[in-house]
Write an enzyme that holds these catalytic residues in place. Sequence first.
Site, mmCIF file in Angstrom:
data_model
loop_
_atom_site.group_PDB
_atom_site.id
_atom_site.type_symbol
_atom_site.label_atom_id
_atom_site.label_comp_id
_atom_site.label_asym_id
_atom_site.label_seq_id
_atom_site.Cartn_x
_atom_site.Cartn_y
_atom_site.Cartn_z
ATOM 1 N N LYS A 53 -14.442 -53.023 31.595
ATOM 2 C CA LYS A 53 -15.799 -53.545 31.746
ATOM 3 C C LYS A 53 -15.768 -54.912 32.433
ATOM 4 C CE LYS A 53 -17.494 -50.944 27.767
ATOM 5 N NZ LYS A 53 -17.744 -50.918 26.318
ATOM 6 N N GLN A 97 -17.803 -55.102 21.278
ATOM 7 C CA GLN A 97 -17.121 -53.811 21.388
ATOM 8 C C GLN A 97 -16.976 -53.161 20.009
ATOM 9 O OE1 GLN A 97 -16.144 -52.172 24.335
ATOM 10 N NE2 GLN A 97 -15.712 -50.495 22.941
ATOM 11 N N ASP A 120 -26.217 -53.180 25.498
ATOM 12 C CA ASP A 120 -25.662 -51.911 25.011
ATOM 13 C C ASP A 120 -26.780 -50.975 24.543
ATOM 14 O OD1 ASP A 120 -23.004 -51.382 25.281
ATOM 15 O OD2 ASP A 120 -22.383 -52.532 23.524
#
Length: 295
Positions: A53, A97, A120
């Site tokens: 990412k 994460q 997200d």
Amino acid sequence: MAAELIDGKLLAQEMKAELKEQVSKLRDKGIIPGLGVILVGDNPASKSYVTSKEKACEKIGIFSDDTRLPEDVSEEDLLRHVERMNSDDNIHGILVQLPLPKHIDENRIINAINPHKDVDGFHPVSVGKMILGQDTFLPCTPHGCLKLLERYDVKTEGAEVVVIGRSNIVGKPVANLLMRKDKPGNSTVTVCHTRTRKEDLLAHTKNADIIIVASGFPNTLTSDMVKEDVVVIDVGINRVVDSSRERGYRLIGDADFESLKDKVRKITPVPGGVGPMTITMLLFNTVKSAQNTIK
Ligand code: NAD
């Protein structure tokens, strides 16, 4: 007949080129899109996702603020890092994460992220808005699945869609997005999960025009479970031991690609299908968040 491959790598490249142009326009206005990334512990899969990412951000001109915390970090410490990123105007998106270590309440951390920076799309505000069809950050993997269907001219309106999996990050949101009165959308969606009777799963998959597989297990969908003109989107990522590879493993999906590829109409490969799209949609949301600051 061999299936048409739904190439996520290609679509991701195309979208990233467009996003790079948008980033450059933002930079001309003095705005450098910033993504705050928090990684807890040293789970190898999580580490590799975060690295991919961050590399993707760098390539299109997004700045990433990387915070790595030890496995035993306290919930309070982790919250402080989220708060710092919430109040930093240079950070437009925050990515924590997942999964987090067991001693940390994942919901508490997700709920602490400012919804305006929830790239997200996991915050309850974002999820609620998604379900209601309001403008928000859509969760990256489900949004990536929709983009693939759109790009490969898969008609979703009126289609019988079966989603295998009901997780908060894939199954539930992708099912919701496809049933929305929108394009892509307007599908008749059935969600199957571990408590679905085996014979029912088969009846549903056999009747499906589109199947999204997100079960977390290889071979959840096999060629005997589908009709011939079905489209398969395989979200799965599983590491299997492969001593012929230098790194000792290879990636496979949740669907049995080898048997399905000669039967179905279109299918995503693993790797190179949904995976690259997940990262691209994260970049998309981060750019969108930076653009929102000038609206
Ligand atoms: P999860 O374990 O949270 O959820 C899996 C779901 O599948 C559960 O709801 C379970 O009820 C259901 N399920 C499991 N076995 C089943 C079966 N035999 N029949 C019917 N339902 C079954 O997993 P997740 O986080 O949703 O991830 C799913 C898969 O997608 C995993 O392989 C994961 O690695 C992958 N993934 C990929 C990306 C990507 O970017 N490509 C992103 C997220 C997750």
